[in-house]
Enzyme design. Sequence first.
Site, PDB file in Angstrom:
ATOM      1  N   ASN A  23      42.288  35.001  36.407  1.00 37.21           N
ATOM      2  CA  ASN A  23      42.760  36.444  36.370  1.00 37.21           C
ATOM      3  C   ASN A  23      42.190  37.060  37.886  1.00 37.21           C
ATOM      4  O   ASN A  23      41.026  36.900  38.116  1.00 37.21           O
ATOM      5  CB  ASN A  23      42.102  37.272  35.360  1.00 37.21           C
ATOM      6  CG  ASN A  23      42.342  38.739  35.435  1.00 37.21           C
ATOM      7  OD1 ASN A  23      43.704  39.149  35.092  1.00 37.21           O
ATOM      8  ND2 ASN A  23      41.683  39.418  35.710  1.00 37.21           N
ATOM      9  N   GLU A  24      43.197  37.631  38.466  1.00 36.58           N
ATOM     10  CA  GLU A  24      42.741  38.293  39.796  1.00 36.58           C
ATOM     11  C   GLU A  24      41.813  37.485  40.799  1.00 36.58           C
ATOM     12  O   GLU A  24      40.923  37.996  41.266  1.00 36.58           O
ATOM     13  CB  GLU A  24      42.114  39.531  39.444  1.00 36.58           C
ATOM     14  CG  GLU A  24      42.989  40.690  38.634  1.00 36.58           C
ATOM     15  CD  GLU A  24      42.175  41.859  38.273  1.00 36.58           C
ATOM     16  OE1 GLU A  24      41.026  41.858  38.555  1.00 36.58           O
ATOM     17  OE2 GLU A  24      43.136  42.641  37.831  1.00 36.58           O
ATOM     18  N   ILE A  25      42.128  36.274  40.639  1.00 33.65           N
ATOM     19  CA  ILE A  25      41.270  35.127  41.175  1.00 33.65           C
ATOM     20  C   ILE A  25      40.634  35.493  42.774  1.00 33.65           C
ATOM     21  O   ILE A  25      39.801  34.933  43.208  1.00 33.65           O
ATOM     22  CB  ILE A  25      41.788  33.684  41.013  1.00 33.65           C
ATOM     23  CG1 ILE A  25      43.237  33.352  41.488  1.00 33.65           C
ATOM     24  CG2 ILE A  25      41.762  33.536  39.466  1.00 33.65           C
ATOM     25  CD1 ILE A  25      43.592  32.020  41.455  1.00 33.65           C
TER      26      ILE A  25
END
Length: 806
Positions: free
Chosen positions: A411-413
């Site tokens: 997520n949102e890496i």
Amino acid sequence: MKFKIFKIAIAFILCLFISSCQNNVDNSENSERIETNINENWLYSENNTKNVSDALKAENWQKINLPHSWNSLDATDVIPGYRRSGSWYKKTINIAQINSNKIYQLYFEGINITSEIFVNGNKVGSHIGGYIGFNVDISGAIKNGDNEILVRADNSYDPEIIPSQKSDFFIFGGITRDVWLQTKPKTHLSNLKYTTPKVSIESASLEGTVDVINGNESSIVKVTLKDNQGKAIAEDEFTVVNNIANISFDAIENPKLWDTDNPNLYTIEVALLDNNKTILDQISDKVGFRWFEFKDYGAFYLNGKRLLLRGTHRHEEHAGVGAAMSNEQHRADMELIKDMGANFVRLAHYPQDPEVYKACDELGLLVWDELPWCRGGLGNDAWKTNTKTMLKEIIDQNYNHPSIILWSLGNEIYWLPDFENGDNREKINEFLEELNTYAHELDPTRKTAIRKYYEGAHIVDVFSPSIWSGWYSGSYKSYQKAINQYKAEYPHFLHAEYGGSSHVGRHTENPITGEGQIQSDGWEEAIVQTDVANIAQIGDWSENYVVDLFDWHLRISENDSTFVGNVQWAFKDFGTPLRPENAIPCMNQKGLVDRSGKPKDAFYVFKSYWSDDPFTYIESHTWTERQGPKGKSRDISIYSNCPEVELFLNGKSLGVKQRDTKAFPAAGLNWTINFNEGINKLVSIGKTKNGKEVKDKLEINYRFTKNEKATALKLDYKLLENNRYLVTATALDKNGLRCLDYEERVYFQCLNGGKAIISQGTPTGSEVIEMANGEASIEVERFSDEEQLQVMVLNQSFKGTYLNIN
């Protein structure tokens, strides 16, 4: 005298029996494996030393039970920061006689975030990653009699271990899940994994493997598949080759399919037999027969039927305990999610307690399980190794759960990199490709996913862009336009994360509109409108606005036949170090329920669209004091899943309305009324298709006089059912009117005679909190009836108001 001796003897025998059961000792020669929970009677030392001898010398050991986190309260207290360090746990178990034919193991469901395990001073294991279970073989370290278990847990900042500290949630330290003492035969079964490669209404197949530890080529594995009534529907024996038995059932006729309405579960029983057919070991697991498909640029299908994914997110924490939740609390969360009518849950942003997956299997909740690569960008080689190992552990541990359909890779890496050049998209994509390939190798039957990393959308099977219409930007009435754009752009598009924050009890007569405008509250002669670019920063955090926002989103999703579905963020308020200035400090207040699990208004919006359990809810039970000019009409919305609802004001019917999911707000269950000054009694009656009636009641005190500027704080109290006092502070003007527009922060303190229930992150468990419509409350526990209880509230405008309870 003889009778007394007899009683002592019986008591002694009972103590021996209980001790044996508690310590999971099995001295028999048979095949039975035993698993005993050892959560109780541990000692805890808040000591960062890495040296075992130094840890044992400490004198600050305190008695605790597991699960436990040293951040249960300090994460959400008023002191900036929270403890990121190491601590020690200690427990003694007694094994009267070690059985040489047994293997002894400790199984930890989760230790945050790294751990080392010692038995009798010898290191027997370690683990990296706080959200995944692991076994430690202690057979070679134990002795007859007392055995000392020592565990060092550490949640210190380590950029080489995901999740990143820049994530928007607390990384709780401790042994945050159950611990088990396991004994099993030396020759035993392990790592049972199965798939259901062919499933239809008419028939199904099952294929699997199971490892045989310390077996031989003459071993036989007998497998029985039973339905939910315990009836055997398939049975066969399989040979062991290279310590593995391949399991196969080709034609299971007319299987009872697992789906979200009827989560039918079978039981697979596996027995290890020697050449004399003697049982050496036995294990079992649950099986669900189902198949699913994400249609290209279309909807989601489960068992050949279109299913709109109605989802929410779940963080693993609860008021007062943080991440150290009991199994009962885990189960209660999942049951409440199901009661709301959801059929899908994203486990954010990490794998969760085994009880959660068990509940999802049994309740019928589809699962998005997530690798905790949350922010932080790409790391070094050690980081890559740790991350890839975690992915394998997650998939191996949760492989057999029919509820899981997606392995999320992060997520949102790319955001807020922890390493230099960690946001390099080309290098991130190389590693993401590696993870994606690895996930499919480990499990070819499920899909991969990722959220808010556009450059890698083409790598995974299912992608979620970031759409926060009406919160971080734009207006919620732009939602249809946004999903139409992404449906055309991404072949398998599932919208994860949308919503907004709401402070319980905060309301406004004119919430921000769907176009993102603030309107007059009704007192001004001329209507003044103000455009709001970012409602998260400028909005009022009222329950009204968030109700409207969710109502609009659900109206769109429920009426779009080609939409896969959306996943609301988040089900429960949760703690975060990144939001110290929120209305409840360090709390993300986007939950549909507060941190203790109490529903907010928005919960009932979702229930009205999703649940089949008939109900009606007048918006809002936390809005019982209102004001406005005489003659000014006000809107009342009723959230209900009944096809028709009738509303009464002070005993007079205001008419029956039909529910229509295409209408807004409240699916058409909205009345414009004129309140009387004083008490107004509302009753809503919903009627189901079969004529059943459900009711809701609400009293509203309405006034025609607008409050002036706040000049004082007043304290009142009432005794609660839990024998605590609810102490309420009210902001008053010079005329004694409650200031319904007062939203400043206030500070509670219990001075004498008791203690305030603080650091809970809830509307009545926070010593620092913003007022909601001129009111704020805190629970206080009294020490004794003989001592006076004294509570104070203040802020910068009002230097101290006191309440004495005799």
